[in-house]
Design a protein around this motif. Structure first.
Motif, mmCIF file in Angstrom:
data_model
loop_
_atom_site.group_PDB
_atom_site.id
_atom_site.type_symbol
_atom_site.label_atom_id
_atom_site.label_comp_id
_atom_site.label_asym_id
_atom_site.label_seq_id
_atom_site.Cartn_x
_atom_site.Cartn_y
_atom_site.Cartn_z
ATOM 1 N N ILE A 132 0.831 -1.202 0.000
ATOM 2 C CA ILE A 132 0.000 0.000 0.000
ATOM 3 C C ILE A 132 0.870 1.258 0.000
ATOM 4 C CG2 ILE A 132 -1.668 1.329 1.352
ATOM 5 C CD1 ILE A 132 -2.752 -1.483 2.307
ATOM 6 N N SER B 154 2.244 1.614 -3.597
ATOM 7 C CA SER B 154 1.303 1.803 -4.693
ATOM 8 C C SER B 154 0.136 2.725 -4.395
ATOM 9 C CB SER B 154 0.736 0.449 -5.110
ATOM 10 O OG SER B 154 -0.109 -0.067 -4.087
ATOM 11 N N GLN C 235 -2.485 1.573 -3.263
ATOM 12 C CA GLN C 235 -3.613 0.699 -3.597
ATOM 13 C C GLN C 235 -3.715 -0.453 -2.612
ATOM 14 O OE1 GLN C 235 -5.709 1.220 -6.415
ATOM 15 N NE2 GLN C 235 -4.589 3.153 -6.400
ATOM 16 N N VAL D 25 0.000 -6.022 -7.473
ATOM 17 C CA VAL D 25 0.874 -4.858 -7.582
ATOM 18 C C VAL D 25 2.239 -5.422 -7.921
ATOM 19 C CG1 VAL D 25 2.003 -2.983 -6.348
ATOM 20 C CG2 VAL D 25 -0.435 -3.404 -5.995
ATOM 21 N N ILE E 25 0.110 -1.326 -11.265
ATOM 22 C CA ILE E 25 -1.086 -1.736 -10.536
ATOM 23 C C ILE E 25 -1.957 -2.544 -11.484
ATOM 24 C CG2 ILE E 25 -3.135 -0.914 -9.327
ATOM 25 C CD1 ILE E 25 -1.351 1.636 -8.694
#
Length: 97
Positions: free
Chosen positions: A66, A69, A71, A76, A85
């Motif tokens: 996280i 990214s 995300q 990833v 991503i």
């Protein structure tokens, strides 16, 4: 004798450059992600070695993913610091060049 040493030296140098030119690839995955499997298959088909990091039960790895990214979804993919991503074939190939 000198020729032997020179051959050994050249082989060591060649191996060193080979290691330097190989991409460093990490792929963050979960067990149930079909796109993770597609991404891993895509890399394997091209002979690209990678480190798989399963974030399903590893909170530290999930936090790392996280942070890199922004995300929470997988996959990833980190190729030499380039973050991809999702399973994006073109982005993967660009990052591998």
């Amino acid at each position: 004798m000198n020729d032997e040493l020179e051959t050994i030296r050249k082989k060591k140098i060649a191996k060193m450059f080979e290691k330097m030119n190989k991409p460093k690839v990490k792929i963050y995955t979960t067990n149930s992600c079909p796109y993770c499997q597609l991404a891993k298959d895509f890399l394997r088909e091209r002979g690209i070695k990678f480190d798989e990091i399963n974030v399903e039960f590893d909170q530290k790895a999930a936090s790392e993913m996280i942070e890199k990214s922004g995300q929470m979804g997988v996959p990833v993919i980190d190729i030499n610091g380039t973050i991809i991503i999702g399973f994006d074939r073109e982005a993967i190939l660009r990052a591998l060049k």
